[in-house]
Scaffold this active site. Structure first.
Site, PDB file in Angstrom:
ATOM      1  N   SER A   1       0.855  -1.181   0.000  1.00 48.81           N
ATOM      2  CA  SER A   1       0.000   0.000   0.000  1.00 48.81           C
ATOM      3  C   SER A   1       0.895   1.237   0.000  1.00 48.81           C
ATOM      4  O   SER A   1       1.711   1.412   0.905  1.00 48.81           O
ATOM      5  CB  SER A   1      -0.875  -0.028   1.261  1.00 48.81           C
ATOM      6  OG  SER A   1      -1.586   1.174   1.421  1.00 48.81           O
TER       7      SER A   1
ATOM      8  N   LYS B   1      -1.256  -1.001  -4.242  1.00 55.60           N
ATOM      9  CA  LYS B   1      -2.443  -0.193  -3.886  1.00 55.60           C
ATOM     10  C   LYS B   1      -1.996   1.245  -3.694  1.00 55.60           C
ATOM     11  O   LYS B   1      -1.020   1.498  -2.991  1.00 55.60           O
ATOM     12  CB  LYS B   1      -3.051  -0.758  -2.602  1.00 55.60           C
ATOM     13  CG  LYS B   1      -4.104   0.123  -1.941  1.00 55.60           C
ATOM     14  CD  LYS B   1      -4.805  -0.626  -0.815  1.00 55.60           C
ATOM     15  CE  LYS B   1      -4.789   0.158   0.483  1.00 55.60           C
ATOM     16  NZ  LYS B   1      -5.432  -0.583   1.592  1.00 55.60           N
TER      17      LYS B   1
ATOM     18  N   LYS C   1      -2.933   5.144  -2.522  1.00 54.07           N
ATOM     19  CA  LYS C   1      -3.856   5.999  -1.780  1.00 54.07           C
ATOM     20  C   LYS C   1      -4.275   7.146  -2.683  1.00 54.07           C
ATOM     21  O   LYS C   1      -3.422   7.723  -3.399  1.00 54.07           O
ATOM     22  CB  LYS C   1      -3.170   6.547  -0.527  1.00 54.07           C
ATOM     23  CG  LYS C   1      -2.871   5.475   0.517  1.00 54.07           C
ATOM     24  CD  LYS C   1      -4.151   4.945   1.145  1.00 54.07           C
ATOM     25  CE  LYS C   1      -3.845   3.930   2.246  1.00 54.07           C
ATOM     26  NZ  LYS C   1      -5.061   3.423   2.893  1.00 54.07           N
TER      27      LYS C   1
ATOM     28  N   ASP D   1      -7.255   3.274  -2.826  1.00 55.68           N
ATOM     29  CA  ASP D   1      -7.935   3.361  -1.526  1.00 55.68           C
ATOM     30  C   ASP D   1      -8.084   4.833  -1.145  1.00 55.68           C
ATOM     31  O   ASP D   1      -7.093   5.551  -1.020  1.00 55.68           O
ATOM     32  CB  ASP D   1      -7.106   2.621  -0.463  1.00 55.68           C
ATOM     33  CG  ASP D   1      -7.778   2.590   0.906  1.00 55.68           C
ATOM     34  OD1 ASP D   1      -8.901   3.123   1.052  1.00 55.68           O
ATOM     35  OD2 ASP D   1      -7.173   2.007   1.838  1.00 55.68           O
TER      36      ASP D   1
ATOM     37  N   GLU E   1     -11.266   1.081  -3.091  1.00 52.86           N
ATOM     38  CA  GLU E   1     -11.512   0.821  -1.670  1.00 52.86           C
ATOM     39  C   GLU E   1     -12.061   2.065  -0.965  1.00 52.86           C
ATOM     40  O   GLU E   1     -11.485   3.148  -1.085  1.00 52.86           O
ATOM     41  CB  GLU E   1     -10.188   0.356  -1.031  1.00 52.86           C
ATOM     42  CG  GLU E   1     -10.287  -0.064   0.417  1.00 52.86           C
ATOM     43  CD  GLU E   1      -8.944  -0.605   0.942  1.00 52.86           C
ATOM     44  OE1 GLU E   1      -8.102  -1.063   0.130  1.00 52.86           O
ATOM     45  OE2 GLU E   1      -8.740  -0.554   2.169  1.00 52.86           O
TER      46      GLU E   1
ATOM     47  N   ASP F   1     -13.786  -1.119   3.611  1.00 60.03           N
ATOM     48  CA  ASP F   1     -12.836  -1.276   4.716  1.00 60.03           C
ATOM     49  C   ASP F   1     -13.526  -0.693   5.954  1.00 60.03           C
ATOM     50  O   ASP F   1     -14.246  -1.410   6.680  1.00 60.03           O
ATOM     51  CB  ASP F   1     -11.519  -0.546   4.348  1.00 60.03           C
ATOM     52  CG  ASP F   1     -10.461  -0.560   5.443  1.00 60.03           C
ATOM     53  OD1 ASP F   1     -10.771  -0.960   6.572  1.00 60.03           O
ATOM     54  OD2 ASP F   1      -9.313  -0.142   5.190  1.00 60.03           O
TER      55      ASP F   1
ATOM     56  N   LYS G   1      -9.734  -6.773   8.467  1.00 65.73           N
ATOM     57  CA  LYS G   1      -8.666  -6.499   9.435  1.00 65.73           C
ATOM     58  C   LYS G   1      -9.166  -6.972  10.791  1.00 65.73           C
ATOM     59  O   LYS G   1     -10.231  -6.523  11.236  1.00 65.73           O
ATOM     60  CB  LYS G   1      -8.382  -4.994   9.516  1.00 65.73           C
ATOM     61  CG  LYS G   1      -7.883  -4.362   8.226  1.00 65.73           C
ATOM     62  CD  LYS G   1      -7.748  -2.852   8.354  1.00 65.73           C
ATOM     63  CE  LYS G   1      -7.255  -2.243   7.044  1.00 65.73           C
ATOM     64  NZ  LYS G   1      -7.277  -0.763   7.086  1.00 65.73           N
TER      65      LYS G   1
ATOM     66  N   GLY H   1      -4.145  -4.034   6.326  1.00 62.97           N
ATOM     67  CA  GLY H   1      -3.122  -3.786   7.337  1.00 62.97           C
ATOM     68  C   GLY H   1      -3.303  -2.415   7.952  1.00 62.97           C
ATOM     69  O   GLY H   1      -4.034  -1.574   7.423  1.00 62.97           O
TER      70      GLY H   1
HETATM   71  O1  OSB Z   1      -6.980   2.017   4.814  1.00 65.81           O
HETATM   72  O2  OSB Z   1      -5.986   0.185   4.528  1.00 65.81           O
HETATM   73  C1  OSB Z   1      -6.027   1.285   5.056  1.00 65.81           C
HETATM   74  C2  OSB Z   1      -2.791   1.962   7.000  1.00 65.81           C
HETATM   75  C3  OSB Z   1      -3.296   2.600   8.118  1.00 65.81           C
HETATM   76  C4  OSB Z   1      -4.650   2.844   8.190  1.00 65.81           C
HETATM   77  C5  OSB Z   1      -5.505   2.429   7.166  1.00 65.81           C
HETATM   78  C6  OSB Z   1      -5.012   1.768   6.058  1.00 65.81           C
HETATM   79  C7  OSB Z   1      -3.618   1.564   5.962  1.00 65.81           C
HETATM   80  C8  OSB Z   1      -2.960   0.944   4.809  1.00 65.81           C
HETATM   81  C9  OSB Z   1      -1.612   0.289   5.045  1.00 65.81           C
HETATM   82  O3  OSB Z   1      -3.400   0.997   3.684  1.00 65.81           O
HETATM   83  C10 OSB Z   1      -1.654  -1.186   4.868  1.00 65.81           C
HETATM   84  C11 OSB Z   1      -0.440  -1.892   5.460  1.00 65.81           C
HETATM   85  O4  OSB Z   1      -0.349  -2.051   6.683  1.00 65.81           O
HETATM   86  O5  OSB Z   1       0.411  -2.313   4.672  1.00 65.81           O
HETATM   87 MG    MG Z   2      -8.300   0.931   3.523  1.00 69.84          MG
END
Ligand code: OSB
Ligand code: MG
Length: 372
Positions: free
Chosen positions: A134, A160, A162, A187, A212, A237, A261, A289
């Protein structure tokens, strides 16, 4: 019977700042839980954030409810195992990450006592798990290109990105030009509103694996409306914090994919129920994550071995997150773009206690002398 519970408030600096629609995260401050029985330690993590943006939980709220409510309750009720914990802890409202941290620590202990890897306790079938990465919002697209190239060379199976208003369609268009065939998803962490629907429809041209959580957590109806108008699957999520939420979102067609999660849904027992529903309804799952330390990531890895987890996960090597992590051996990506699931008992990784102590801001063991 559980003899001792210890809470650690831990702070770790990320290898590179992680920018999302919520803002920039430079460090992770989280609560680590250790439960002890017959000299064996079980470990769990509350993957909270610095500020209540992703959800309302923070290190402060997790510590507080663990200290004041959940740990005293565990001792008072003489809770023996994670399944019993899951059933009984329900009477307390909310605070899923705090509940998950204690439940997962009990699961690690339970698996160690049964001399099995956690994967086997859960009934997970995979020996290795597909790794995705991510990537945050960057100052400019060249830096993002470099990051993507770096992780593709390391064989990550899915990238992925952001997104947020102002860093979305144009960026994805350029990324797609440069990397036409990679498995790519986005995401938004709830950054869009109703009047962005037309704009978000533009993302449908880029052959994304999924979009996402484009809208706020409580806006299931907006997700349904967008899903109706695009081919790209919507993945939820933040909107889904229980099996009940999952059923509602699925039945109303607000999602086609779910990011799971354990912290967000209150622990592994809830994940197991969601897994069953996913099998019945053929809903593709993957494990998300929260930039966890090695403890939380090991837990995620074992859960991602469940057969309903069919898409690459947000589970990356320790080195993608932290220069030095609190567990060993390190998770390293294979040439197949997977992480091997530890075969030792419990979570299957050891906690580096002396390093943990160094980065611990606060530590407290229970029961204390004044404990009631
Ligand atoms: O939205 O998936 C999410 C990290 C912190 C809070 C929310 C998210 C995330 C990530 C990181 O996208 C995913 C990872 O731990 O590799
Ligand atoms: Mg997310």
């Amino acid at each position: 019977m559980i003899e001792k519970v210890t809470l650690y408030l831990v702070e770790m600096e990320l290898v590179f700042p992680f920018e999302t629609s919520f803002g920039v995260e430079k460090k992770k401050r989280f609560v680590l839980v250790e439960v002890v029985e017959d000299g064996i330690s079980g470990w769990g993590e509350a993957p909270v954030s610095l500020h209540p943006l992703y959800s309302y939980e923070t290190a402060g709220t997790a510590w507080s409810v663990l200290e004041k409510s959940f740990i005293p309750f565990l001792f008072k009720e003489k809770i023996e195992n994670p399944y019993e914990f899951h059933e009984k802890i329900k009477k307390f409202r909310g605070h899923p990450m705090a509940k998950a941290s204690l439940e997962l620590a009990l699961f690690d202990l339970y698996a160690k006592k049964n001399k099995k890897p956690l994967r086997e306790i859960y009934g997970g079938t995979k020996k290795e798990v597909e790794a995705g990465v991510s990537l945050g919002i960057e100052k400019d697209i060249e830096i993002l290109f470099e990051r993507i190239s770096y992780f593709l060379e390391k064989n990550y199976r899915r990238i992925k990105l952001k997104i947020k208003p102002g860093w979305d369609v144009e960026v994805i268009e350029k990324v797609r030009e440069k990397f036409p065939d990679i498995a790519l998803s986005v995401d938004a962490n709830q950054a869009y509103k109703e009047n962005d629907i037309e704009h978000l429809k533009l993302l449908d041209r880029f052959n994304l694996l999924m979009i996402e959580q484009p809208f706020p957590a409580d806006e299931l109806e907006l997700h349904r409306r967008l899903q109706e108008e695009i081919e790209t699957p919507i993945c939820l999520d933040e909107s889904v914090c229980s099996l009940k939420d999952m059923k509602r979102a699925w039945k109303m067609k607000a999602m086609r994919i779910l990011n799971v999660k354990p912290g967000r849904v209150g622990g592994a027992c809830e994940v197991l129920k969601m897994h069953e529903f996913a099998l019945e309804e053929k809903i593709p799952l993957w494990c998300g994550g929260m930039l966890e330390s090695g403890v939380g990531r090991a837990h995620n890895l074992h859960l991602a071995t469940l057969s309903s987890f069919v898409l690459p996960n947000d589970i990356s090597e320790n080195k993608r997150y932290y220069e030095r992590d609190i567990t060993y051996p390190l998770f390293e990506i294979t040439s197949r773009g997977t992480l091997m699931v530890p075969e030792k008992e419990g979570i299957g990784v050891e906690v580096d206690i002396s390093f943990l102590e160094k980065i611990t801001l606060k530590k407290q063991s229970f029961p204390t002398k004044s404990f009631t």
